[in-house]
Enzyme design. Structure first.
Site, PDB file in Angstrom:
ATOM      1  N   LYS A   1      -8.140   7.933  -2.467  1.00 36.92           N
ATOM      2  CA  LYS A   1      -9.388   7.767  -1.716  1.00 36.92           C
ATOM      3  C   LYS A   1     -10.564   7.685  -2.698  1.00 36.92           C
ATOM      4  O   LYS A   1     -11.452   6.856  -2.566  1.00 36.92           O
ATOM      5  CB  LYS A   1      -9.555   8.951  -0.764  1.00 36.92           C
TER       6      LYS A   1
ATOM      7  N   LYS B   1      -8.176  -4.496   4.476  1.00 37.92           N
ATOM      8  CA  LYS B   1      -7.338  -3.699   5.357  1.00 37.92           C
ATOM      9  C   LYS B   1      -6.111  -4.549   5.682  1.00 37.92           C
ATOM     10  O   LYS B   1      -6.228  -5.762   5.801  1.00 37.92           O
ATOM     11  CB  LYS B   1      -8.144  -3.444   6.640  1.00 37.92           C
TER      12      LYS B   1
ATOM     13  N   ARG C   1     -10.843  -7.203   7.233  1.00 37.60           N
ATOM     14  CA  ARG C   1      -9.545  -7.748   6.846  1.00 37.60           C
ATOM     15  C   ARG C   1      -9.625  -8.556   5.555  1.00 37.60           C
ATOM     16  O   ARG C   1      -8.612  -8.948   4.994  1.00 37.60           O
ATOM     17  CB  ARG C   1      -9.009  -8.653   7.963  1.00 37.60           C
TER      18      ARG C   1
ATOM     19  N   GLU D   1     -10.571   4.359  -4.681  1.00 36.49           N
ATOM     20  CA  GLU D   1     -10.724   3.208  -3.792  1.00 36.49           C
ATOM     21  C   GLU D   1     -12.185   2.947  -3.425  1.00 36.49           C
ATOM     22  O   GLU D   1     -12.631   1.805  -3.423  1.00 36.49           O
ATOM     23  CB  GLU D   1      -9.911   3.534  -2.540  1.00 36.49           C
TER      24      GLU D   1
ATOM     25  N   CYS E   1      -6.439 -11.893   5.817  1.00 36.61           N
ATOM     26  CA  CYS E   1      -7.580 -12.660   6.287  1.00 36.61           C
ATOM     27  C   CYS E   1      -7.749 -12.416   7.780  1.00 36.61           C
ATOM     28  O   CYS E   1      -6.807 -12.040   8.471  1.00 36.61           O
ATOM     29  CB  CYS E   1      -7.347 -14.138   6.035  1.00 36.61           C
TER      30      CYS E   1
ATOM     31  N   TRP F   1      -9.477 -13.096   2.198  1.00 41.33           N
ATOM     32  CA  TRP F   1      -9.107 -12.268   1.058  1.00 41.33           C
ATOM     33  C   TRP F   1      -8.263 -13.189   0.184  1.00 41.33           C
ATOM     34  O   TRP F   1      -7.142 -13.553   0.548  1.00 41.33           O
ATOM     35  CB  TRP F   1      -8.299 -11.060   1.520  1.00 41.33           C
TER      36      TRP F   1
ATOM     37  N   ASN G   1      -3.850 -17.422   8.019  1.00 37.70           N
ATOM     38  CA  ASN G   1      -3.594 -16.170   7.330  1.00 37.70           C
ATOM     39  C   ASN G   1      -2.114 -16.156   6.991  1.00 37.70           C
ATOM     40  O   ASN G   1      -1.283 -16.448   7.845  1.00 37.70           O
ATOM     41  CB  ASN G   1      -3.926 -14.975   8.242  1.00 37.70           C
ATOM     42  N   GLY G   2      -1.795 -15.816   5.744  1.00 38.22           N
ATOM     43  CA  GLY G   2      -0.398 -15.785   5.318  1.00 38.22           C
ATOM     44  C   GLY G   2      -0.260 -16.471   3.981  1.00 38.22           C
ATOM     45  O   GLY G   2      -1.254 -16.736   3.301  1.00 38.22           O
TER      46      GLY G   2
ATOM     47  N   HIS H   1       2.779  17.678 -19.198  1.00 43.75           N
ATOM     48  CA  HIS H   1       3.818  16.852 -19.813  1.00 43.75           C
ATOM     49  C   HIS H   1       3.259  15.507 -20.275  1.00 43.75           C
ATOM     50  O   HIS H   1       3.992  14.517 -20.313  1.00 43.75           O
ATOM     51  CB  HIS H   1       4.979  16.653 -18.832  1.00 43.75           C
TER      52      HIS H   1
ATOM     53  N   GLU I   1      -3.235  11.453  -2.374  1.00 43.29           N
ATOM     54  CA  GLU I   1      -4.095  10.768  -1.406  1.00 43.29           C
ATOM     55  C   GLU I   1      -5.574  10.987  -1.760  1.00 43.29           C
ATOM     56  O   GLU I   1      -6.385  10.067  -1.645  1.00 43.29           O
ATOM     57  CB  GLU I   1      -3.778  11.271   0.009  1.00 43.29           C
TER      58      GLU I   1
HETATM   59  C1  F6R Z   1      -5.866   3.238   1.475  1.00 40.50           C
HETATM   60  C2  F6R Z   1      -5.209   2.374   2.443  1.00 40.50           C
HETATM   61  C3  F6R Z   1      -3.975   1.675   2.027  1.00 40.50           C
HETATM   62  C4  F6R Z   1      -3.007   1.536   3.217  1.00 40.50           C
HETATM   63  C5  F6R Z   1      -1.818   0.652   2.832  1.00 40.50           C
HETATM   64  C6  F6R Z   1      -0.794   0.604   3.952  1.00 40.50           C
HETATM   65  O1  F6R Z   1      -6.973   3.869   2.022  1.00 40.50           O
HETATM   66  O2  F6R Z   1      -5.672   2.198   3.534  1.00 40.50           O
HETATM   67  O3  F6R Z   1      -3.354   2.278   0.941  1.00 40.50           O
HETATM   68  O4  F6R Z   1      -2.575   2.808   3.582  1.00 40.50           O
HETATM   69  O5  F6R Z   1      -2.277  -0.625   2.562  1.00 40.50           O
HETATM   70  O6  F6R Z   1      -1.385   0.147   5.133  1.00 40.50           O
HETATM   71  P1  F6R Z   1      -0.671   0.314   6.539  1.00 40.50           P
HETATM   72  O7  F6R Z   1      -0.685   1.761   6.878  1.00 40.50           O
HETATM   73  O8  F6R Z   1      -1.481  -0.506   7.469  1.00 40.50           O
HETATM   74  O9  F6R Z   1       0.723  -0.181   6.351  1.00 40.50           O
END
Ligand code: F6R
Length: 593
Positions: A470, A588, A27, A473, A2, A71, A97-98, A489, A466
């Site tokens: 992406k 994020k 966030r 996501e 949050c 969130w 937040n938490g 497999h 990755e």
């Molecule tokens: C995907 C993404 C997440 C972060 C993950 C770790 O695009 O951003 O998978 O990589 O939540 O986040 P950090 O790097 O902030 O620990």
């Protein structure tokens, strides 16, 4: 997860809070709200985005307030569950937040004592506890309430009466921004960059009182002084500057980000590393991260093993917490863009408790991870606003190249060759970006499908993982990253003309086998898009589409290949019309386990 904001000063608080909340939305964005302190406390909150909240507001004149973007963890996204939360008397408001892990027990107890709860959140117990312990001093009541709380928190509280904010943190980020005749509290420096770049990062256990002219911080009942720090980011970095989305802007910033990260650490011919070396009696290096950062760790494992000739174990941070054995003296490296990911913080703490020395590779100065780890290696990505990590991932890869070179046990000419190639990387990425139209077309082509595989081998396997992450996501296309050799497999059962495969080629010892894998896939009538180095004369005879990648040494190919896959995902999502910077259900910085 949050986002929190607080303002106290001489200007109307509402537009400032709204502006900061917009910047914090990445966030968490399922609901939001604010509380303004006038004669009483006015609360405005609802499900949805900050823009919707703002539409329902008319300008008011209060000079103090707090705000929140959510969130959801406890209780679905709704107006009632949105923060701020109030005590029974409506005289104390709080954003949090938490996670309060003992909230059920506290809620039962408080209910028996006559407190009436209106939401399903864990947060509401905090404000009722503050009410319970209030004897005329908000900071003292906050301290008493937090004494009952188990879990993590960053909170900002205000009350009717004297104008002040009370803030506190434990394992969730919180800082105080210092203005001129005004002060801020925020979960994130990027939120307040328009107003100030002078901040004080709170430590766990800190409780602060903020007025428009003064801040005081206490820990364990004793006043403490915390250093004022300058945020190393500019306002412009936190704005879209004409791009349609932050993600596209951040993808295009990558040549500069690579340069900045290199410049910070690669001086003359010798890379500068933090004060550790992998030499001597180190038995292994342990890499810990989540999501995209974990994928960077997988590339790092490959590089460190190859160049530094040291055993490396890469673990998902969330899983490391279930392991107890390390083989000999171990350096643990946490990889976390935000420096706030709960699982990574916990894994770092666990590594320390097992006797490891620790390093964190992070983008955020003053973040929680930097307080836990013995050393910090800062990538220079600037603020990353789009929820999908792009430039921070590329900067993490660059960090691993630098560390691997610093610790390399290779001959001088190989090292110099690699360093020379590294310096060319920004140009290679720029070249790729300049030719992005072809990738955009292929992204739009992929947007028609519901499912896709991404395959790679060796150092490009993490790139495939990755690329798939992406894609899913932001475009919501189900995408699976898979080792090219593993596909047959089991996953082969899913291959058909409606499930394209994106194959990541590199001119290394994986190339011939990858071509064989592509032939096996094509035999199943499956469309294949290949990433291939310019000049490759083989691969385009086998596949349906090629994304041409500016040639670089195979060891550096993950960087350019990853940028191509970021663009592929971006254009697939754009064609599908999804909210690219804020994909559904995500946030994020995942500050819960
Ligand atoms: C995907 C993404 C997440 C972060 C993950 C770790 O695009 O951003 O998978 O990589 O939540 O986040 P950090 O790097 O902030 O620990």
């Amino acid at each position: 997860m949050c986002g929190l904001i607080g303002y106290i000063g001489n200007r109307p608080a509402q537009p400032i809070l709204i502006d900061c909340l917009r910047r914090l939305e990445y966030r968490g964005y399922d609901s939001c709200g604010l509380a303004l302190l006038g004669d009483g406390i006015q609360v405005y909150k609802d499900q949805g985005k900050v823009a919707e909240l703002q539409r329902g507001l008319s300008l008011t004149n209060e000079r103090t307030g707090i705000g929140h973007t959510r969130w959801a963890t406890h209780g679905r996204p709704s107006g009632i569950n949105a923060h701020p939360h109030l005590d029974c008397a409506g005289q104390i408001a709080l954003v949090h937040n938490g996670i309060v892990t003992n909230f059920l027990r506290l809620r039962q107890q408080l209910t028996q004592e006559g407190h009436i709860f209106s939401s399903e959140t864990d947060t509401e117990v905090i404000v009722h506890l503050i009410e319970k312990y209030y004897r005329g001093d908000l900071a003292e009541a906050v301290a008493a309430a937090l004494g009952q709380i188990e879990g993590s928190y960053a909170i900002i509280a205000l009350q009717t009466g004297p104008k002040k904010l009370v803030v506190a943190r434990n394992e969730s980020p919180l800082l105080i921004g210092l203005g001129d005749g005004e002060n801020f509290a925020a979960s994130d420096a990027a939120a307040i960059l328009d107003y100030t770049d002078r901040v004080v990062y709170l430590e766990d256990g800190d409780i602060g009182v903020i007025t428009e002219r003064e801040i005081t911080i206490a820990n364990n009942g004793h006043e403490v002084s915390r250093q004022v720090q300058q945020v190393p980011w500019t306002q412009e970095e936190a704005q879209k500057t004409g791009y349609e989305h932050f993600m596209l802007k951040e993808i295009h910033e990558q040549p500069r980000v690579i340069q900045n990260t290199l410049r910070g650490h690669l001086s003359s011919m010798e890379p500068v590393a933090p004060e550790i070396t992998a030499n001597g009696d180190i038995a292994q290096i342990l890499l810990l991260g989540c999501g995209t950062s974990y994928h960077a760790a997988l590339v790092g494992k490959y590089l460190l093993e190859k160049l530094a000739k040291v055993a490396v174990r890469a673990e998902l941070a969330s899983e490391f917490n279930y392991h107890d054995t390390l083989l000999g003296k171990t350096w643990a490296i946490g990889i976390t863009q935000s420096g706030e990911t709960a699982d990574t913080l916990m894994a770092l703490r666990k590594a320390k408790s097992l006797g490891c020395k620790t390093l964190v590779i992070t983008n955020v100065v003053g973040s929680s991870a930097t307080r836990i780890a013995d050393e910090a290696f800062y990538i220079k990505a600037g603020p990353e606003i789009s929820v999908a990590a792009t430039k921070s991932f590329i900067a993490q890869l660059v960090a691993f190249y630098l560390l691997a070179l610093a610790w390399a046990r290779i001959d001088t000419s190989s090292r110099e060759r690699l360093m020379a190639e590294l310096r060319l990387l920004p140009n290679k990425v720029q070249q790729l970006l300049d030719g992005q139209d072809d990738i955009a077309e292929l992204g739009e082509y992929l947007s028609r499908y519901d499912s896709a595989f991404f395959i790679g081998r060796g150092i490009n396997l993490p790139v495939a993982l990755e690329g798939a992450l992406k894609m899913k996501e932001i475009s919501y296309i189900h995408a699976e990253g898979c080792a090219a050799g593993e596909l047959k497999h089991g996953s082969f059962a899913l291959l058909n003309p409606h499930t394209p495969v994106v194959a990541i080629g590199a001119q290394d010892n994986t190339y011939d086998t990858l071509l064989t894998n592509i032939k096996e896939i094509k035999t199943r009538g499956t469309p294949v898009i290949a990433l291939a180095a310019e000049g490759d004369r083989e691969i385009d005879k086998l596949v349906d589409h090629v994304i041409w990648i500016p040639g670089t040494t195979p060891l550096l190919s993950p960087v350019v290949n990853s940028v191509a896959l970021q663009l592929l995902a971006y254009y697939a999502a754009r064609k599908r019309g999804y909210p690219i910077d804020q994909p559904r259900n995500l946030a994020k910085s995942v500050t819960v386990e």
